[in-house]
Design a protein around this motif. Sequence first.
Motif, short mmCIF file in Angstrom:
data_model
loop_
_atom_site.label_atom_id
_atom_site.label_comp_id
_atom_site.label_asym_id
_atom_site.label_seq_id
_atom_site.Cartn_x
_atom_site.Cartn_y
_atom_site.Cartn_z
N SER A 1 0.39 13.99 -2.90
CA SER A 1 0.30 13.79 -4.37
C SER A 1 1.64 14.02 -5.04
O SER A 1 1.77 14.73 -6.03
CB SER A 1 -0.75 14.74 -4.98
OG SER A 1 -2.03 14.48 -4.47
N PHE B 1 -2.26 3.75 -3.61
CA PHE B 1 -2.08 2.68 -4.58
C PHE B 1 -1.94 1.35 -3.84
O PHE B 1 -1.33 1.27 -2.77
CB PHE B 1 -0.82 2.92 -5.41
CG PHE B 1 -0.78 4.28 -6.05
CD1 PHE B 1 -1.64 4.60 -7.10
CD2 PHE B 1 0.10 5.25 -5.60
CE1 PHE B 1 -1.61 5.86 -7.68
CE2 PHE B 1 0.15 6.50 -6.18
CZ PHE B 1 -0.71 6.80 -7.23
N SER C 1 -3.76 -1.21 -8.35
CA SER C 1 -5.03 -0.49 -8.38
C SER C 1 -4.87 0.81 -7.60
O SER C 1 -3.94 0.98 -6.81
CB SER C 1 -6.16 -1.33 -7.76
OG SER C 1 -5.88 -1.66 -6.42
N GLY C 2 -5.79 1.74 -7.86
CA GLY C 2 -5.82 3.00 -7.13
C GLY C 2 -7.08 3.09 -6.31
O GLY C 2 -7.90 2.16 -6.27
N SER C 3 -7.26 4.20 -5.68
CA SER C 3 -8.44 4.41 -4.84
C SER C 3 -9.71 4.32 -5.68
O SER C 3 -9.91 5.08 -6.62
CB SER C 3 -8.36 5.79 -4.17
OG SER C 3 -9.52 6.05 -3.42
N THR D 1 0.85 -1.18 0.00
CA THR D 1 0.00 0.00 0.00
C THR D 1 0.89 1.24 0.00
O THR D 1 1.75 1.39 0.88
CB THR D 1 -0.92 0.04 1.23
OG1 THR D 1 -1.72 -1.15 1.26
CG2 THR D 1 -1.84 1.26 1.16
N ARG E 1 -6.23 6.01 -15.60
CA ARG E 1 -5.83 6.93 -14.53
C ARG E 1 -6.11 6.28 -13.16
O ARG E 1 -7.21 5.73 -12.93
CB ARG E 1 -6.63 8.23 -14.66
CG ARG E 1 -6.43 9.22 -13.53
CD ARG E 1 -5.19 10.06 -13.73
NE ARG E 1 -5.10 11.09 -12.70
CZ ARG E 1 -5.63 12.29 -12.80
NH1 ARG E 1 -6.31 12.63 -13.90
NH2 ARG E 1 -5.49 13.18 -11.82
N ILE E 2 -5.13 6.31 -12.29
CA ILE E 2 -5.32 5.80 -10.93
C ILE E 2 -4.82 6.84 -9.95
O ILE E 2 -3.94 7.64 -10.25
CB ILE E 2 -4.60 4.45 -10.70
CG1 ILE E 2 -3.08 4.59 -10.89
CG2 ILE E 2 -5.15 3.38 -11.62
CD1 ILE E 2 -2.31 3.33 -10.53
N SER E 3 -5.41 6.82 -8.76
CA SER E 3 -5.03 7.81 -7.75
C SER E 3 -4.72 7.09 -6.44
O SER E 3 -5.18 5.98 -6.18
CB SER E 3 -6.16 8.83 -7.54
OG SER E 3 -7.36 8.18 -7.17
N ALA E 4 -3.92 7.76 -5.60
CA ALA E 4 -3.52 7.20 -4.31
C ALA E 4 -4.72 7.10 -3.36
O ALA E 4 -5.68 7.87 -3.51
CB ALA E 4 -2.42 8.07 -3.70
N SER F 1 -10.62 2.16 -7.88
CA SER F 1 -10.50 1.69 -9.26
C SER F 1 -10.26 0.19 -9.30
O SER F 1 -9.78 -0.41 -8.34
CB SER F 1 -9.35 2.41 -9.97
OG SER F 1 -8.12 2.09 -9.35
#
Length: 239
Positions: free
Chosen positions: A123, A181, A148-150, A117, A176-179, A152
């Motif tokens: 960011s 992760f 994977s991201g938050s 994780t 697009r993936i975001s933290a 997603s």
Amino acid sequence: MPSSTRTRTRSRFAFALLAVLLMAALGVAIVTQVSSTGSGDNLDSARPADLLAVLGNLNQREAALRQEIAGLEQTLSKLEAGGGSSGAALEEAKARLSALSIQVGTVAATGPGVTLTVEDPGSSVGSEVLLDLIQELRAAGAEAIEISGSGSEPIRIGVDSWVSGGGGNVTVDGRRISAPFRIVAIGDPPTLAAALNIPGGVVDTVARSGGQLRIVQSPQVTVSALREVKPRQYAQPGN
């Protein structure tokens, strides 16, 4: 239909599937690629040591795939010979098919491994950090990886996977993936964890970027994300 004919038909079918999966792997980039946008992170500005590391990974992956080719050629010879050995050759082809399916990412996989994780409150964790993490897992023997991201769906990492973007704007294989992760990798848990924890390694890199990496070792994890086998556009079997 005579049993010998059915056996040869099954053998040809198994090898055909095997060849499709191998060519799917060979028809794309051999190693994970990165094209970072907006961060100035590219091979032109990489340090010589980094370039040597990339070249070393490339050579290792190429050598591994060449070994697969040699093994498949031997299997093909056995299948074509037929006779009493066709059953053993068919079983060998099935085993290689299973191994290649995991490598290419067309089937789910389960086994011992680690769950990572990556927290990124500022960011600031960009594609170069995630790429280092993926490369380090592979170098340590990870056999299947997904990220994977938050909020997603997970993305299966394959030989043609790519990562781009700076902190807060990370894209993996066009998604697009975001933290935070989450990365799941199958392999020997202590080996994978030790590779990430070496001084100056990925854990330190994430920390220097303003993030935090947590590692959980498990006797069994599951990599469920799948990759679609793309038809080859240019590559053809050589002589």
